[in-house]
Design an enzyme around this catalytic site. Structure first.
Site, PDB file in Angstrom:
ATOM      1  N   CYS A 308       0.874  -1.266   0.007  1.00  0.00           N
ATOM      2  CA  CYS A 308       0.133   0.194   0.032  1.00  0.00           C
ATOM      3  C   CYS A 308       0.946   1.347  -0.075  1.00  0.00           C
ATOM      4  CB  CYS A 308      -0.957   0.012   1.191  1.00  0.00           C
ATOM      5  SG  CYS A 308      -2.078   1.504   1.561  1.00  0.00           S
ATOM      6  N   CYS A 310      -0.345   4.354   0.851  1.00  0.00           N
ATOM      7  CA  CYS A 310      -1.104   5.318   1.695  1.00  0.00           C
ATOM      8  C   CYS A 310      -0.135   5.959   2.640  1.00  0.00           C
ATOM      9  CB  CYS A 310      -2.297   4.842   2.504  1.00  0.00           C
ATOM     10  SG  CYS A 310      -1.902   4.073   4.014  1.00  0.00           S
ATOM     11  N   CYS A 313       1.177   3.720   5.485  1.00  0.00           N
ATOM     12  CA  CYS A 313       1.914   2.432   5.017  1.00  0.00           C
ATOM     13  C   CYS A 313       3.405   2.914   4.452  1.00  0.00           C
ATOM     14  CB  CYS A 313       1.357   1.715   4.247  1.00  0.00           C
ATOM     15  SG  CYS A 313      -0.221   0.748   4.991  1.00  0.00           S
TER      16      CYS A 313
END
Length: 376
Positions: A308, A310, A313
């Protein structure tokens, strides 16, 4: 007002482009829910960074607070909340349904006591159009009755679902009349109702399509029915809507629901699940769901999902830290998990669009299922 271009298809799945007054939306798309004029715990810049193209506002709640006098000062919801991409507003029908015995439905509209201060209020198709015009939403939803799956343990009968569906159709005509009287420059969508009865769904759909609205939604799912019934209606209804207009499945759902919905011909989705689940420590990942409150995460140095991108993360925030924040009730915890879940949903839709662009949606669908079944 609204232009929809169909770019590619694979089976019933569709890749499209929606042009609205505040920008372009690539479909299929997931729309984060911003009930009170904010996606809970997420900065507008964070939404922009994660690729959100359109968000929701809630007509019912914004009518109650802050009220139209405040909204009018900002010439609509975009200026009020500092979001300058498209916005869709629901009609208030679902909130009225959720009031239960606190409301009284008649042909004219819905009388209820404000859950904020007890004021006696009357929400009608006309008032819904007036509020949504003040909000200046790019997509306005018709006021409808959200047909319940059951009431006090009694399943809704076909006759009851028919009466509800037919009233929603009459309300749709009233919405169109008021929308046009107000000279609203945006787009009005109709909502297909009919409960769990395919025949009623087809009748609703046929009459709404005859009204020639810019787009259509499938409502009355995710209202307490078993999952198999929701999937049955999702498989039955969306692909019967006009191919040259956008199709919106309201209030659905899990990552699996989104992928299956695309396979059934849906273009647009919304659901509170990414943010609501995040606030309760339930995280979505490529490899299944993670319950951050579980004791096993207390010393886990891994990020939520190694694949991920984001903020949580990408910056190496650990499961152990998120577990700690949750246990301590720190507000940063649900902020980070909300960002992660929304990023996951939006990235899932981005991957679906790429697969449709390249003619490999079915292969993507198989990989998605295998990955999600692997487990975290």
């Amino acid at each position: 007002m609204l232009q929809f271009e169909l770019l590619a298809t694979e089976g019933l799945a569709r890749r499209g482009r929606l042009r609205l007054n505040h920008g372009v939306v690539e479909t299929p798309i997931f729309m984060p829910v911003g009930t009170y004029g904010t996606v809970k715990g997420v900065l507008p810049q964070s939404l922009h960074d994660m690729g959100a193209q359109i968000i929701l506002g809630n007509t019912f709640h914004l009518w109650l607070r802050p009220g139209l006098e405040v909204i009018n000062q900002f010439k609509g919801l975009h200026g009020f909340e500092g979001w300058h991409k498209p916005i869709l507003t629901d009609s208030g029908g679902f909130q009225v349904w959720s009031l239960g015995e606190m409301r009284k439905i008649s042909e004219e509209g819905v009388k209820f006591a404000s859950p904020v201060n007890g004021d006696k209020l009357f929400l009608t198709p006309e008032v819904s159009m007036q509020v949504q015009t003040a909000l200046n939403a790019d997509i306005v939803m018709q006021f409808d009755e959200c047909t319940p799956y059951e009431t006090k343990g009694q399943l809704t009968t076909e006759a009851q679902a028919r009466a509800s569906m037919e009233m929603s159709l009459r309300w749709a005509r009233r919405c169109i009349t008021e929308f046009e009287r107000l000279q609203n420059p945006n787009a009005l969508f109709g909502i297909v109702q009919g409960g769990m009865f395919e025949g009623l769904r087809e009748e609703s759909l046929t009459q709404l399509v005859a009204m020639d609205l810019p787009g259509y939604a499938v409502g009355g799912v995710s209202v307490g029915e078993p999952k198999e019934d929701m999937l049955r209606i999702m498989a039955h209804t969306p692909h019967r809507l006009p191919a040259h207009k956008p199709r919106y499945l309201m209030g659905v759902g899990t990552p699996e629901d989104l992928v299956e919905g695309v396979a059934c011909g849906v273009d647009m989705f919304d659901c509170v699940m990414p943010t609501r689940n995040a606030r309760n420590g339930h995280l979505f990942t490529r490899f299944g769901d993670l319950r951050i409150r579980n004791a096993r995460n207390k010393q886990d140095v891994r990020t939520i999902d190694e694949t991920c991108g984001c903020h949580a993360c990408a910056t190496g925030i650990s499961r152990a830290y998120l577990h700690h924040l949750d246990r301590c009730g720190e507000m940063l915890g649900p902020m980070l998990t909300s960002i992660h879940n929304l990023h996951y949903y939006l990235n899932l839709m981005r991957d679906i669009r790429a697969a449709l662009d390249e003619g490999r949606f079915e292969a993507f669908r198989a990989t998605f299922k295998a990955d999600r079944a692997r487990g975290v």
